[in-house]
Design an enzyme around this catalytic site. Structure first.
Site, PDB file in Angstrom:
ATOM      1  N   CYS A 108      -3.183 -10.357 124.055  1.00 30.16           N
ATOM      2  CA  CYS A 108      -3.994  -9.886 124.943  1.00 30.16           C
ATOM      3  C   CYS A 108      -3.781  -9.336 126.281  1.00 30.16           C
ATOM      4  O   CYS A 108      -3.502  -8.050 126.300  1.00 30.16           O
ATOM      5  CB  CYS A 108      -5.106 -11.198 125.495  1.00 30.16           C
ATOM      6  SG  CYS A 108      -6.793 -10.978 126.122  1.00 30.16           S
ATOM      7  N   HIS A 213      -6.332 -13.303 119.624  1.00 27.66           N
ATOM      8  CA  HIS A 213      -5.411 -14.536 120.229  1.00 27.66           C
ATOM      9  C   HIS A 213      -5.046 -15.293 119.041  1.00 27.66           C
ATOM     10  O   HIS A 213      -5.580 -16.469 118.775  1.00 27.66           O
ATOM     11  CB  HIS A 213      -6.520 -15.388 121.061  1.00 27.66           C
ATOM     12  CG  HIS A 213      -6.586 -14.814 122.571  1.00 27.66           C
ATOM     13  ND1 HIS A 213      -5.484 -15.291 123.504  1.00 27.66           N
ATOM     14  CD2 HIS A 213      -7.295 -13.858 123.009  1.00 27.66           C
ATOM     15  CE1 HIS A 213      -6.031 -14.715 124.680  1.00 27.66           C
ATOM     16  NE2 HIS A 213      -6.990 -13.696 124.331  1.00 27.66           N
ATOM     17  N   GLU A 215      -2.788 -17.516 118.803  1.00 25.84           N
ATOM     18  CA  GLU A 215      -2.279 -19.003 119.235  1.00 25.84           C
ATOM     19  C   GLU A 215      -3.466 -19.810 119.077  1.00 25.84           C
ATOM     20  O   GLU A 215      -3.132 -21.188 119.096  1.00 25.84           O
ATOM     21  CB  GLU A 215      -1.903 -18.936 120.839  1.00 25.84           C
ATOM     22  CG  GLU A 215      -3.075 -18.782 121.936  1.00 25.84           C
ATOM     23  CD  GLU A 215      -3.538 -17.383 121.976  1.00 25.84           C
ATOM     24  OE1 GLU A 215      -4.334 -17.211 123.144  1.00 25.84           O
ATOM     25  OE2 GLU A 215      -3.055 -16.528 121.446  1.00 25.84           O
TER      26      GLU A 215
END
Length: 250
Positions: A108, A213, A215
């Site tokens: 990001c 994202h 994660e």
């Protein structure tokens, strides 16, 4: 075999003057076989160089907007909070990482930072500066681990070599994006409304960034897990190159 040590750039809460971290950044690296270590923010350039030399890979996390001054613009009202401490340290660190040809993974803000540091520019706010009837909503309001739109992967790209797919679904939590792409970066994927969603530098061990994202999704989405796995694999290669095994001779 030794595991690669991977530096993770901290998230920063300016109001509380505190570092913090999302567990997915750390766990994504751990489950891919690396050892993540959260950095502190420092303005000491010798220390930043030491960090670049010490670690085997570097994860540039999400967070505040990149300061528009870095790409020759004044900050508009629709640009959100910036963090000059992050911009300073990460800028110096990224340049050392490139020079040392060590792996760098941007997520990001990380993608946006790579582009700016290499000479590109950003939309300070996609909705305000890139209006259009086909414009996607890039800042989702549903659960962060929920994929909300497609990205189209360039078939001759590093990303295709990792994903082995031409279309994947991703989550989306950003209001800024790449406006003009830096000359040294190659687009690896684009969204349905033609916004660049992934970039890389050809010929480097691993300098790659995504706008989404992973994660939040690595544990339920094999495509996101592949990004962490490929990153850590590149860090293992960096470890072997910079720290050759020495046999213990009795």
């Amino acid at each position: 075999m030794s595991k690669p040590m991977i530096a993770v750039l901290p998230l920063y809460d300016k109001a509380k003057e505190s570092y913090w971290m999302l567990p997915g950044y750390m766990k994504g690296i751990e489950e891919a076989g690396g050892i993540p270590v959260i950095m502190s923010l420092t303005a000491n350039e010798e220390d930043i160089l030491a960090i670049a030399e010490k670690f085997d890979g570097f994860l540039f996390t999400g967070g505040q907007d990149v300061n528009p001054n870095l790409y020759g613009e004044k900050k508009e009202n629709y640009c959100d909070e910036i963090c000059e401490e992050r911009d300073f340290m990460e800028g110096i660190l990224f340049n050392h990482v490139l020079r040392l040809n060590k792996p760098a993974f941007g997520i990001c803000r990380g993608l946006q930072l790579f582009n700016v540091l290499l000479g590109g520019t950003l939309y300070q706010d996609i909705a305000a500066q890139r209006p259009g009837e086909n414009q996607l909503e890039h800042k989702q309001t549903v659960s962060y681990d929920q994929a909300v739109h497609q990205v189209y992967i360039q078939k001759d790209s590093t990303f295709y070599n990792i994903m082995k797919k031409e279309v994947i679904m991703v989550n989306s939590l950003h209001h800024q994006g790449i406006k003009h792409l830096a000359d040294s970066l190659v687009p690896g994927a684009k969204s349905e409304d033609d916004l660049i969603e992934a970039v890389y530098i050809p010929g480097k061990n691993f300098v790659l960034a995504v706008q989404w994202h992973p994660e939040f999704n690595y544990h339920i989405d094999a495509n996101c897990a592949k990004l962490f796995l490929e990153f850590v694999k590149s860090c293992e290669l960096s470890l072997k190159i910079t720290k050759p095994v020495v046999e213990n001779i009795e």
